[in-house]
Design an enzyme around this catalytic site. Structure first.
Site, PDB file in Angstrom:
ATOM      1  N   ASN A  53       0.831  -1.214   0.000  1.00 17.50           N
ATOM      2  CA  ASN A  53       0.000   0.000   0.000  1.00 17.50           C
ATOM      3  C   ASN A  53       0.868   1.268   0.000  1.00 17.50           C
ATOM      4  O   ASN A  53       0.367   2.364   0.218  1.00 17.50           O
ATOM      5  CB  ASN A  53      -0.880   0.058   1.253  1.00 17.50           C
ATOM      6  CG  ASN A  53      -1.802  -1.130   1.364  1.00 17.50           C
ATOM      7  OD1 ASN A  53      -2.325  -1.604   0.357  1.00 17.50           O
ATOM      8  ND2 ASN A  53      -2.002  -1.613   2.572  1.00 17.50           N
ATOM      9  N   HIS A 139     -14.507  -1.257   5.443  1.00 16.06           N
ATOM     10  CA  HIS A 139     -13.376  -1.911   6.110  1.00 16.06           C
ATOM     11  C   HIS A 139     -13.729  -2.403   7.518  1.00 16.06           C
ATOM     12  O   HIS A 139     -14.566  -1.829   8.208  1.00 16.06           O
ATOM     13  CB  HIS A 139     -12.246  -0.873   6.200  1.00 16.06           C
ATOM     14  CG  HIS A 139     -10.932  -1.398   6.662  1.00 16.06           C
ATOM     15  ND1 HIS A 139     -10.480  -1.245   7.950  1.00 16.06           N
ATOM     16  CD2 HIS A 139      -9.954  -2.065   5.996  1.00 16.06           C
ATOM     17  CE1 HIS A 139      -9.269  -1.786   8.056  1.00 16.06           C
ATOM     18  NE2 HIS A 139      -8.932  -2.284   6.885  1.00 16.06           N
ATOM     19  N   GLU A 183     -16.144   4.259   2.618  1.00 11.89           N
ATOM     20  CA  GLU A 183     -14.781   4.483   2.137  1.00 11.89           C
ATOM     21  C   GLU A 183     -14.904   5.320   0.869  1.00 11.89           C
ATOM     22  O   GLU A 183     -15.978   5.374   0.261  1.00 11.89           O
ATOM     23  CB  GLU A 183     -14.100   3.140   1.808  1.00 11.89           C
ATOM     24  CG  GLU A 183     -13.848   2.287   3.033  1.00 11.89           C
ATOM     25  CD  GLU A 183     -13.192   0.938   2.708  1.00 11.89           C
ATOM     26  OE1 GLU A 183     -12.417   0.848   1.746  1.00 11.89           O
ATOM     27  OE2 GLU A 183     -13.470  -0.014   3.441  1.00 11.89           O
ATOM     28  N   SER A 187     -10.998  -0.802  -0.432  1.00 11.72           N
ATOM     29  CA  SER A 187      -9.702  -1.462  -0.330  1.00 11.72           C
ATOM     30  C   SER A 187      -9.637  -2.806  -1.042  1.00 11.72           C
ATOM     31  O   SER A 187      -8.567  -3.226  -1.440  1.00 11.72           O
ATOM     32  CB  SER A 187      -9.329  -1.637   1.137  1.00 11.72           C
ATOM     33  OG  SER A 187     -10.373  -2.226   1.866  1.00 11.72           O
ATOM     34  N   ASP A 212     -13.817   7.505   4.759  1.00  5.73           N
ATOM     35  CA  ASP A 212     -12.503   6.918   5.019  1.00  5.73           C
ATOM     36  C   ASP A 212     -11.720   6.913   3.702  1.00  5.73           C
ATOM     37  O   ASP A 212     -12.063   6.195   2.762  1.00  5.73           O
ATOM     38  CB  ASP A 212     -12.707   5.490   5.556  1.00  5.73           C
ATOM     39  CG  ASP A 212     -11.390   4.769   5.832  1.00  5.73           C
ATOM     40  OD1 ASP A 212     -10.334   5.222   5.342  1.00  5.73           O
ATOM     41  OD2 ASP A 212     -11.432   3.733   6.520  1.00  5.73           O
ATOM     42  N   HIS A 215      -7.242   4.603   1.097  1.00  3.57           N
ATOM     43  CA  HIS A 215      -6.570   4.219  -0.153  1.00  3.57           C
ATOM     44  C   HIS A 215      -6.557   5.315  -1.208  1.00  3.57           C
ATOM     45  O   HIS A 215      -5.999   5.134  -2.284  1.00  3.57           O
ATOM     46  CB  HIS A 215      -7.205   2.952  -0.736  1.00  3.57           C
ATOM     47  CG  HIS A 215      -6.954   1.771   0.128  1.00  3.57           C
ATOM     48  ND1 HIS A 215      -5.798   1.029   0.055  1.00  3.57           N
ATOM     49  CD2 HIS A 215      -7.686   1.242   1.135  1.00  3.57           C
ATOM     50  CE1 HIS A 215      -5.834   0.072   0.968  1.00  3.57           C
ATOM     51  NE2 HIS A 215      -6.971   0.180   1.632  1.00  3.57           N
ATOM     52  N   LYS A 246      -0.196   4.209   4.574  1.00  5.79           N
ATOM     53  CA  LYS A 246      -0.217   3.702   3.200  1.00  5.79           C
ATOM     54  C   LYS A 246       0.590   4.641   2.304  1.00  5.79           C
ATOM     55  O   LYS A 246       1.806   4.615   2.359  1.00  5.79           O
ATOM     56  CB  LYS A 246      -1.664   3.479   2.773  1.00  5.79           C
ATOM     57  CG  LYS A 246      -2.209   2.265   3.542  1.00  5.79           C
ATOM     58  CD  LYS A 246      -3.662   1.988   3.410  1.00  5.79           C
ATOM     59  CE  LYS A 246      -3.998   0.756   4.265  1.00  5.79           C
ATOM     60  NZ  LYS A 246      -5.375   0.703   4.704  1.00  5.79           N
TER      61      LYS A 246
HETATM   62  C1  PLP Z   1      -5.827   0.147   5.970  1.00  4.14           C
HETATM   63  C2  PLP Z   1      -7.148   0.716   6.264  1.00  4.14           C
HETATM   64  C3  PLP Z   1      -7.448   1.247   7.515  1.00  4.14           C
HETATM   65  C4  PLP Z   1      -6.517   1.100   8.675  1.00  4.14           C
HETATM   66  O1  PLP Z   1      -5.429   1.941   8.596  1.00  4.14           O
HETATM   67  P1  PLP Z   1      -4.106   1.557   9.416  1.00  4.14           P
HETATM   68  O2  PLP Z   1      -3.384   2.827   9.520  1.00  4.14           O
HETATM   69  O3  PLP Z   1      -3.431   0.514   8.626  1.00  4.14           O
HETATM   70  O4  PLP Z   1      -4.572   1.040  10.748  1.00  4.14           O
HETATM   71  C5  PLP Z   1      -8.661   1.877   7.692  1.00  4.14           C
HETATM   72  N1  PLP Z   1      -9.564   1.951   6.703  1.00  4.14           N
HETATM   73  C6  PLP Z   1      -9.332   1.421   5.489  1.00  4.14           C
HETATM   74  C7  PLP Z   1     -10.358   1.544   4.422  1.00  4.14           C
HETATM   75  C8  PLP Z   1      -8.129   0.768   5.241  1.00  4.14           C
HETATM   76  O5  PLP Z   1      -7.901   0.208   4.064  1.00  4.14           O
END
Ligand code: PLP
Length: 414
Positions: A53, A139, A183, A187, A212, A215, A246
């Site tokens: 990522n 997620h 999101e 993801s 969120d 990504h 990421k």
């Molecule tokens: C990876 C991810 C998270 C978590 O983030 P981290 O910093 O790895 O804990 C939260 N939401 C989504 C959509 C993700 O893909």
């Protein structure tokens, strides 16, 4: 352990492995030469890294490494305590100001991880008597936050604004307050949420909207702000969750939004209150990453080109990439065993990609997910696509199974 625990343990593990669902850790090492940054070593094999990522390749960037090393020498390696105790060292306000400015928002609040940011934010804002409307493919950190909050939880079909509208019409009157969560880039599918339509609904019904952008951060938007900026609707999103883990190449999560909301989070978000602060070297790396992300125009452009080329090659050969429209490109298989076989065959050809199986995705929607990063060259991506196509044909994965519907709105929970 007594015998009933032992029997249970044995049974659970046997069931996992028989279903092709057992997971195990493999050690993945970067190659020492920065010129080989697109590759990694896994079990003695050199693989083109299509599971990372680290979308902009910042995790090994010199600017971040130097900032982290300096901070380690100046402030030490440990977070010492929660931010509310004595873990809030001087780099935090700088990072939060940079993140707020990056998003043109009032304020930002940094959490230990993106997972903690979602769980902490959702549990702080809703509880019994409130309603959360959440995309079915959100997620695990969002799902866990909702469950822990004890709010009413309704899932709308993936990306389906009509279903969201129906739920709002039917249910919002019965709840104290309504929170909508999605999101922006998903993801596991690499597709994009219909944010403009969701914003219109949120406004019509007076709901709060949490997006969120884990990504999309660093990748979309003129300076990597995310999809909300790319679409120009960031001003209408109440809470923007991002991760520093990421595209930012560091670690940590954050929330941006208005001051009052963040003030409440600081008082109620348990994963922030009861977990040690992200340590100084990582905060320093994140701060350096904000400027690096903003300046990474060429990398963003390159990554879009790679993704377009990769997707169109796979599709033209009859592979099903579902609704992917970003640097995350799944190839649908369906069956768990075939998905594992696909990923192993790719490894033998020098390609590292992850087999994604339930419960991460709904049953019968197992897939191999390829994530592209700006570290890759066009030639590497072309080569990878050719290998993937050949392996899929050899394994007979371009037939009926892989033509399963790309959208799988009604599939099971994660
Ligand atoms: C990876 C991810 C998270 C978590 O983030 P981290 O910093 O790895 O804990 C939260 N939401 C989504 C959509 C993700 O893909």
């Amino acid at each position: 352990m007594n015998s009933s625990w032992e029997a249970w343990l044995q049974e659970e593990l046997t069931r996992l492995s028989a279903a092709g669902l057992e997971r195990s850790l493999t050690t993945v090492a970067p190659l020492p030469d920065p010129a080989d940054a697109a590759w990694c070593m896994l079990g003695g094999a050199r693989l083109l890294n299509l599971f990372s990522n680290d979308y902009l390749g910042l995790s090994r960037d010199r600017r971040l490494a130097e900032a982290a090393a300096n901070a380690a020498h100046t402030y030490g390696c440990g977070g010492s305590a929660s931010r509310l105790v004595c873990g809030n060292h001087p780099l935090y306000p700088a990072l939060e100001e940079a993140l707020a400015a990056h998003h043109q928002a009032e304020a930002a609040l940094v959490f230990p991880s993106g997972y903690a940011a979602n769980v902490g934010t959702i549990t702080a804002l809703v509880g019994r008597g409130d309603l959360v409307l959440s995309d079915r493919l959100n997620h695990a950190s969002i799902i866990d936050g909702i469950r822990l909050s004890q709010a009413e939880h309704r899932r709308f079909r993936h990306g389906d604004v009509d279903h969201l509208a129906t739920l709002l019409r039917a249910e919002s009157g019965r709840s104290r307050r309504v929170l909508i969560v999605t999101e922006s880039v998903f993801s596991m599918d690499g597709d994009q949420a219909p944010l403009l339509e969701i914003v219109a609904l949120k406004e019509r019904y007076g709901a709060l909207l949490l997006v969120d952008e884990a990504h999309a951060g660093g990748v979309l938007g003129a300076a990597g702000e995310g999809l909300t900026h790319a679409l120009g609707c960031h001003g209408a999103v109440d809470l923007h969750i991002g991760t520093l883990s990421k595209a930012f190449g560091s670690v940590g999560g954050y929330v941006v939004g208005n001051r009052q909301l963040l003030r409440l989070l600081l008082n109620r978000a348990r994963p922030l209150i009861f977990s040690t602060a992200v340590p100084p070297p990582s905060v320093a790396a994140s701060l350096a990453a904000v400027s690096a992300v903003r300046a990474a125009h060429l990398q963003r452009h390159h990554l879009q080109q790679l993704a377009t080329l990769f997707r169109s090659r796979l599709k033209a050969s009859g592979l099903n990439t579902g609704t992917s429209a970003t640097q995350i490109v799944p190839v649908w298989v369906g069956d768990n065993g075939n998905t594992l076989a696909f990923a192993s065959a790719l490894r033998r050809r020098g390609i590292g990609a992850v087999a994604i199986r339930p419960p991460t995705v709904p049953p019968q929607t197992a897939r191999v997910r390829f994530s592209l990063t700006a570290l890759l060259t066009l030639e590497q991506v072309q080569w990878a696509a050719d290998q993937i196509i050949q392996v899929a044909h050899d394994l007979g994965l371009t037939g009926a199974q892989s033509t399963a519907k790309g959208r799988h709105g009604d599939a099971g929970k994660r």
